[in-house]
Design a protein around this motif. Structure first.
Motif, PDB file in Angstrom:
ATOM      1  N   GLY A 117      26.828 111.793  13.994  1.00  0.00           N
ATOM      2  CA  GLY A 117      25.692 112.092  14.861  1.00  0.00           C
ATOM      3  C   GLY A 117      24.497 111.197  14.585  1.00  0.00           C
ATOM      4  N   VAL A 118      24.205 110.977  13.308  1.00  0.00           N
ATOM      5  CA  VAL A 118      23.081 110.109  12.932  1.00  0.00           C
ATOM      6  C   VAL A 118      23.357 108.676  13.368  1.00  0.00           C
ATOM      7  N   ILE A 119      24.585 108.199  13.135  1.00  0.00           N
ATOM      8  CA  ILE A 119      24.941 106.836  13.540  1.00  0.00           C
ATOM      9  C   ILE A 119      24.852 106.678  15.057  1.00  0.00           C
ATOM     10  N   ASP A 120      25.273 107.720  15.790  1.00  0.00           N
ATOM     11  CA  ASP A 120      25.220 107.680  17.260  1.00  0.00           C
ATOM     12  C   ASP A 120      23.788 107.469  17.739  1.00  0.00           C
ATOM     13  N   THR A 121      22.845 108.218  17.170  1.00  0.00           N
ATOM     14  CA  THR A 121      21.441 108.067  17.560  1.00  0.00           C
ATOM     15  C   THR A 121      20.928 106.663  17.244  1.00  0.00           C
ATOM     16  N   LEU A 122      21.280 106.135  16.072  1.00  0.00           N
ATOM     17  CA  LEU A 122      20.844 104.786  15.702  1.00  0.00           C
ATOM     18  C   LEU A 122      21.404 103.741  16.662  1.00  0.00           C
ATOM     19  N   LEU A 123      22.680 103.897  17.055  1.00  0.00           N
ATOM     20  CA  LEU A 123      23.289 102.955  17.992  1.00  0.00           C
ATOM     21  C   LEU A 123      22.626 103.022  19.361  1.00  0.00           C
ATOM     22  N   LEU A 124      22.263 104.237  19.790  1.00  0.00           N
ATOM     23  CA  LEU A 124      21.605 104.392  21.082  1.00  0.00           C
ATOM     24  C   LEU A 124      20.249 103.690  21.090  1.00  0.00           C
ATOM     25  N   PHE A 125      19.528 103.791  19.980  1.00  0.00           N
ATOM     26  CA  PHE A 125      18.253 103.070  19.889  1.00  0.00           C
ATOM     27  C   PHE A 125      18.477 101.561  19.956  1.00  0.00           C
ATOM     28  N   TYR A 158      20.861 100.013  21.419  1.00  0.00           N
ATOM     29  CA  TYR A 158      21.267  99.630  22.764  1.00  0.00           C
ATOM     30  C   TYR A 158      20.254 100.068  23.819  1.00  0.00           C
ATOM     31  N   ASN A 159      19.027 100.313  23.374  1.00  0.00           N
ATOM     32  CA  ASN A 159      17.936 100.665  24.292  1.00  0.00           C
ATOM     33  C   ASN A 159      18.236 101.928  25.089  1.00  0.00           C
ATOM     34  N   GLY A 160      18.745 102.934  24.417  1.00  0.00           N
ATOM     35  CA  GLY A 160      19.029 104.185  25.104  1.00  0.00           C
ATOM     36  C   GLY A 160      17.793 104.974  25.458  1.00  0.00           C
ATOM     37  N   GLY A 161      16.627 104.563  24.940  1.00  0.00           N
ATOM     38  CA  GLY A 161      15.400 105.279  25.248  1.00  0.00           C
ATOM     39  C   GLY A 161      15.218 106.478  24.343  1.00  0.00           C
ATOM     40  N   ILE A 162      13.997 106.993  24.297  1.00  0.00           N
ATOM     41  CA  ILE A 162      13.712 108.176  23.489  1.00  0.00           C
ATOM     42  C   ILE A 162      13.697 109.384  24.405  1.00  0.00           C
ATOM     43  N   ASN A 163      14.717 110.196  24.314  1.00  0.00           N
ATOM     44  CA  ASN A 163      14.800 111.429  25.082  1.00  0.00           C
ATOM     45  C   ASN A 163      15.657 112.419  24.315  1.00  0.00           C
ATOM     46  N   LEU A 164      15.796 113.626  24.863  1.00  0.00           N
ATOM     47  CA  LEU A 164      16.530 114.671  24.160  1.00  0.00           C
ATOM     48  C   LEU A 164      17.954 114.241  23.855  1.00  0.00           C
ATOM     49  N   GLY A 165      18.612 113.620  24.831  1.00  0.00           N
ATOM     50  CA  GLY A 165      19.991 113.207  24.636  1.00  0.00           C
ATOM     51  C   GLY A 165      20.138 112.146  23.563  1.00  0.00           C
ATOM     52  N   THR A 166      19.114 111.296  23.414  1.00  0.00           N
ATOM     53  CA  THR A 166      19.179 110.235  22.415  1.00  0.00           C
ATOM     54  C   THR A 166      19.017 110.780  21.000  1.00  0.00           C
ATOM     55  N   ILE A 167      18.038 111.645  20.818  1.00  0.00           N
ATOM     56  CA  ILE A 167      17.732 112.104  19.458  1.00  0.00           C
ATOM     57  C   ILE A 167      18.529 113.332  19.033  1.00  0.00           C
ATOM     58  N   LEU A 168      19.110 114.068  20.006  1.00  0.00           N
ATOM     59  CA  LEU A 168      19.808 115.310  19.668  1.00  0.00           C
ATOM     60  C   LEU A 168      20.991 115.097  18.731  1.00  0.00           C
ATOM     61  N   PRO A 195      27.901 103.948  31.081  1.00  0.00           N
ATOM     62  CA  PRO A 195      28.148 102.957  30.028  1.00  0.00           C
ATOM     63  C   PRO A 195      28.761 103.607  28.790  1.00  0.00           C
ATOM     64  N   TRP A 196      29.707 102.927  28.172  1.00  0.00           N
ATOM     65  CA  TRP A 196      30.434 103.508  27.051  1.00  0.00           C
ATOM     66  C   TRP A 196      29.517 103.938  25.925  1.00  0.00           C
ATOM     67  N   TYR A 197      28.451 103.180  25.677  1.00  0.00           N
ATOM     68  CA  TYR A 197      27.598 103.490  24.532  1.00  0.00           C
ATOM     69  C   TYR A 197      26.691 104.693  24.789  1.00  0.00           C
ATOM     70  N   LEU A 198      26.618 105.151  26.039  1.00  0.00           N
ATOM     71  CA  LEU A 198      25.828 106.338  26.358  1.00  0.00           C
ATOM     72  C   LEU A 198      26.680 107.595  26.494  1.00  0.00           C
ATOM     73  N   VAL A 199      28.008 107.444  26.460  1.00  0.00           N
ATOM     74  CA  VAL A 199      28.897 108.588  26.704  1.00  0.00           C
ATOM     75  C   VAL A 199      28.660 109.741  25.726  1.00  0.00           C
ATOM     76  N   PRO A 200      28.636 109.516  24.384  1.00  0.00           N
ATOM     77  CA  PRO A 200      28.382 110.653  23.481  1.00  0.00           C
ATOM     78  C   PRO A 200      27.033 111.304  23.753  1.00  0.00           C
ATOM     79  N   ASN A 201      26.027 110.473  24.018  1.00  0.00           N
ATOM     80  CA  ASN A 201      24.672 110.940  24.272  1.00  0.00           C
ATOM     81  C   ASN A 201      24.600 111.844  25.497  1.00  0.00           C
ATOM     82  N   VAL A 202      25.108 111.361  26.630  1.00  0.00           N
ATOM     83  CA  VAL A 202      24.923 112.097  27.883  1.00  0.00           C
ATOM     84  C   VAL A 202      25.829 113.318  27.974  1.00  0.00           C
TER      85      VAL A 202
END
Length: 262
Positions: free
Chosen positions: A18-26, A28-38, A239-246
Motif C-alpha cells: 500500500g505504501v509503495i502504491d502511493t509512492l508510485l502514484l506520486f 506517475y503524477n497521480g495527484g493528491i486525492n483520497l484515492g492516491t493517499i488511501l 491507465p495501469w498505474y492508476l488501477v489499484p488507486n481507483v
C-alpha cells in the motif's frame, strides 16, 4: 499459531504494498486525492499494527487491563474481517461489471464528465470522449447527452469541453444535448434524465448507452437505474498505474452511493 503468524506477515506485506502504491502514484503524477493517499494510509496502519502487536506481547499488563486490551483487540479483528468481506464482495462486483455490455444502437448516449485542466480535456475524459466518438460515428442517428458541471481548476463546464471536442471531430451540434450543472455521478444521471424526458422521441422503456471508466461502470449503472434509466455500459480504459488507486477508492464510493445516493 502458525496460521496467525502467516496472516500477520501477509497483512504486513499488504501494508508495504500500500505504501509503495502511493509512492508510485506520486511518481506517475497521480495527484493528491483520497484515492492516491488511501493505499498509503491503510498500508501504514497495517505496518503499525504489526509492530504494535509485537510491542503488546512484550509489555502486556496483567489482570483486568490485560482482559480489556484483549477484548478490544478481538473487536478490532472482528470489524476488520467484516470490512474485508464487504471489500471483497464489492470489489468483485466492480470488477465483474467493468466489462462492456453488448453494443447495440440506442437513441441516446450519455457521456459522464471526468475533469478538465482549464479548458483542456483530462486524459481520463479524452479516453471517454474517444469511446463516445467511435459510437456516434458508428450509429449516426444517436444523440448524446454530455454531462458535467464546472469544478475547481476548470474555466468552462465539462459538458462544454466535451461539446467542443465532438464538434471539432465532425459531430453535428444538432446531435448534442448539454447537462452542465452536475457535480456528482448521482446528479449526472438525475439532470440527464430531466433533459431526456423533454425530448419528444424519448421513452422510459428504451435503453440508454452510458460511457464512463471501467472501474466506474458498476456504480454508474446502479445510479442510472435509480433515476429510471435502463443502462447499456460502454467502459473506457484506465491507465495501469492508476488501477489499484481507483479500484480501492471506488469501493468507498460504492458504499457511499448505496447508502446515501437516492
Amino acid at each position: 499459531m502458525k496460521i496467525r503468524r502467516i496472516l500477520s506477515r501477509l497483512l504486513f506485506l499488504l501494508g508495504i504494498i500500500g505504501v509503495i502504491d502511493t509512492l508510485l502514484l506520486f511518481l506517475y503524477n497521480g495527484g493528491i486525492n483520497l484515492g492516491t493517499i488511501l493505499p498509503g494510509i491503510l498500508g501504514g496502519l497495517l505496518i503499525l499494527c504489526g509492530f504494535g502487536k509485537a510491542f503488546l506481547q512484550k509489555s502486556m499488563p496483567s489482570g483486568k487491563a490485560r482482559q480489556w486490551i484483549l477484548k478490544t483487540r478481538r473487536g478490532v479483528i472482528a470489524l476488520s474481517l467484516i470490512g474485508l468481506i464487504s471489500f471483497l464482495v464489492v470489489e468483485g462486483a466492480i470488477i465483474s461489471n467493468s466489462q462492456p455490455d453488448q453494443v447495440v444502437e440506442v437513441d441516446y448516449l450519455i457521456i459522464l464528465g471526468a475533469g478538465l485542466n482549464g479548458e483542456q480535456l483530462s486524459w481520463t475524459l479524452r479516453e471517454r470522449m474517444q469511446k463516445g466518438l467511435d459510437y456516434l460515428e458508428r450509429f449516426s442517428n444517436v444523440k448524446v447527452v454530455l454531462s458535467g458541471g464546472q469544478g475547481p481548476g476548470e474555466n468552462i463546464s465539462e459538458a462544454e469541453g466535451m461539446r467542443r471536442y465532438l464538434v471539432e471531430q465532425g459531430i453535428s451540434d444538432e446531435r448534442i444535448l448539454m447537462e452542465d450543472q452536475s457535480t456528482s455521478t448521482m446528479e449526472n444521471f438525475r439532470f440527464s434524465k430531466e433533459i431526456l424526458v423533454q425530448q419528444q422521441d424519448y421513452r422510459d422503456s428504451e435503453r440508454v448507452a452510458i460511457i464512463t471508466n471501467d472501474f466506474h461502470l458498476f456504480r454508474s449503472k446502479i445510479l442510472a437505474r435509480r433515476n429510471g434509466l435502463i443502462p447499456v455500459g460502454i467502459p473506457s480504459p484506465t491507465p495501469w498505474y492508476l488501477v489499484p488507486n481507483v479500484y480501492l477508492r471506488e469501493y468507498f464510493a460504492v458504499v457511499k452511493s448505496l447508502i446515501l445516493d437516492w
